[in-house]
Design a protein around this motif. Structure first.
Motif, PDB file in Angstrom:
ATOM      1  N   LEU A 297       0.755  -1.200  -0.077  1.00  0.00           N
ATOM      2  CA  LEU A 297       0.099  -0.100  -0.076  1.00  0.00           C
ATOM      3  C   LEU A 297       0.825   1.190   0.031  1.00  0.00           C
ATOM      4  O   LEU A 297       0.469   2.346  -0.259  1.00  0.00           O
ATOM      5  N   MET A 298       2.119   1.054   0.290  1.00  0.00           N
ATOM      6  CA  MET A 298       3.010   2.201   0.172  1.00  0.00           C
ATOM      7  C   MET A 298       2.917   2.964  -1.169  1.00  0.00           C
ATOM      8  O   MET A 298       2.584   4.196  -1.152  1.00  0.00           O
ATOM      9  N   PRO A 299       3.157   2.438  -2.305  1.00  0.00           N
ATOM     10  CA  PRO A 299       3.207   3.275  -3.649  1.00  0.00           C
ATOM     11  C   PRO A 299       1.675   3.921  -3.804  1.00  0.00           C
ATOM     12  O   PRO A 299       1.845   4.937  -4.287  1.00  0.00           O
ATOM     13  N   PRO A 300       0.533   3.109  -3.584  1.00  0.00           N
ATOM     14  CA  PRO A 300      -0.668   3.638  -4.088  1.00  0.00           C
ATOM     15  C   PRO A 300      -0.878   4.916  -3.022  1.00  0.00           C
ATOM     16  O   PRO A 300      -1.294   6.127  -3.429  1.00  0.00           O
ATOM     17  N   THR A 301      -0.236   4.651  -1.844  1.00  0.00           N
ATOM     18  CA  THR A 301      -0.243   5.857  -0.996  1.00  0.00           C
ATOM     19  C   THR A 301       0.399   7.281  -1.200  1.00  0.00           C
ATOM     20  O   THR A 301      -0.110   8.217  -1.429  1.00  0.00           O
TER      21      THR A 301
END
Length: 329
Positions: free
Chosen positions: A279-283
């Motif tokens: 979820l880090m890149p989408p965030t």
């Protein structure tokens, strides 16, 4: 209750037993007097009959280690701890005092260990034991040892069953049900039983060592005479070794169970770590397009929103595929 075990008049090779009231006289020739939850008058009757002192329940419980075995007025006092209520999950140890005199054996107890019933079934049959006080205490000790071995065998069977459930693939109900606390609780119960059996055998061994040092009884065997108490001592020591072996097995099961708990916890932590990384890149993308800048060309673009959502989905799937390729999931 005053139980009198005397030589049966109809047959000279077995014992007969009956219950006496306080006002009744102790029959002559009685070689075993069993005091079960005795009252003060019952103690006095036996004391007058044999000229000995009967310890009370409080005295038996508060004995110092140096007072467990002693001699007084020609009588030998020996207190052993016997496994009791072994059919329950949490058995206990009962203090049994053996008073050996030339005329009779007196047992003082405030519980009903199964070993006494086993011995009663033996001695009421012909050839159940030698018809003398030393022979009675020998038979009682043999029954106590046999009962301890039976208890250990039952615990060993339950340990094997629990071990198969944990290690042989039958532990799905344990793993998926998160019933590790129940497993640890059972291991604690088994260890409690084993420690009680070991403690009982240690006290019985002390009694046997005292008897072997003060009563040189022998029995005829093929090729000569053998010491009577040596066989019982070997049995006691074998049970102690068996108890130690079961205790070591339980320790291994406990370590393995705690290891399984750690593995399950690591799986959960790993899952949260993967989700966080995925979820880090989408965030990051959502954070960029959530900034309050006036000049952001994509905000005016008709396909800007689908592009941002697509990028977030793509960069969420790529870390997941990478973890699967590395076999971390």
């Amino acid at each position: 209750m005053l139980l009198i075990h005397g030589i049966c008049q109809t047959s000279g090779d077995k014992l007969a037993h009956r219950t006496l009231a306080v006002e009744e006289e102790i029959p002559p020739g009685s070689i075993w007097i069993d005091l079960l939850n005795p009252t003060a008058p019952e103690d006095s009757k036996v004391e007058q009959h044999l000229g000995i002192s009967i310890p009370t329940k409080e005295e038996m419980h508060d004995l110092e280690p140096s007072e467990i075995i002693y001699a007084e007025d020609g009588a030998h006092y020996m207190t052993a701890r016997v496994i009791c209520q072994s059919e329950t999950n949490v058995p206990k140890l009962a203090d049994i005092t053996f008073i050996l005199t030339e005329k009779a054996l007196v047992t003082v107890r405030y519980d009903e260990p199964g070993a006494f019933n086993i011995f009663l079934n033996r001695v009421t049959k012909p050839g159940g034991c030698e018809l003398e006080p030393a022979g009675v205490i020998e038979g009682l000790i043999e029954a106590i040892v046999d009962r301890a071995a039976e208890v250990l065998r039952g615990v060993g069977d339950r340990i094997d069953l629990r071990s198969r459930q944990i290690f042989d693939g039958d532990s799905a109900h344990v793993e998926h049900g998160r019933a590790y606390q129940a497993v640890v609780r059972k291991i604690g119960q088994y260890e409690h039983i084993i420690s009680n059996v070991r403690e009982s055998m240690v006290s019985v061994e002390r009694v046997l060592l005292y008897l072997s040092a003060n009563f040189k009884r022998t029995k005829k065997a093929a090729g000569g005479f053998n010491p009577e108490w040596r066989s019982a001592l070997r049995d006691v020591q074998a049970i102690e070794e068996h108890a130690t072996s079961l205790s070591n097995k339980l320790q291994f099961m406990l370590d393995a169970t705690l290891g399984l708990v750690s593995i399950e916890q690591n799986k959960i932590i790993k899952l949260f770590s993967v989700v966080s990384v995925a979820l880090m890149p989408p965030t990051l993308i959502a954070s960029i397009y959530g900034m309050n800048f006036k000049t952001m060309p994509e905000l005016e673009w008709q396909l800007g929103y689908p592009m941002a959502v697509g990028m977030m989905i793509l960069f969420a799937v790529l870390p997941y595929m990478f973890f699967r390729w590395k076999k971390w999931l």
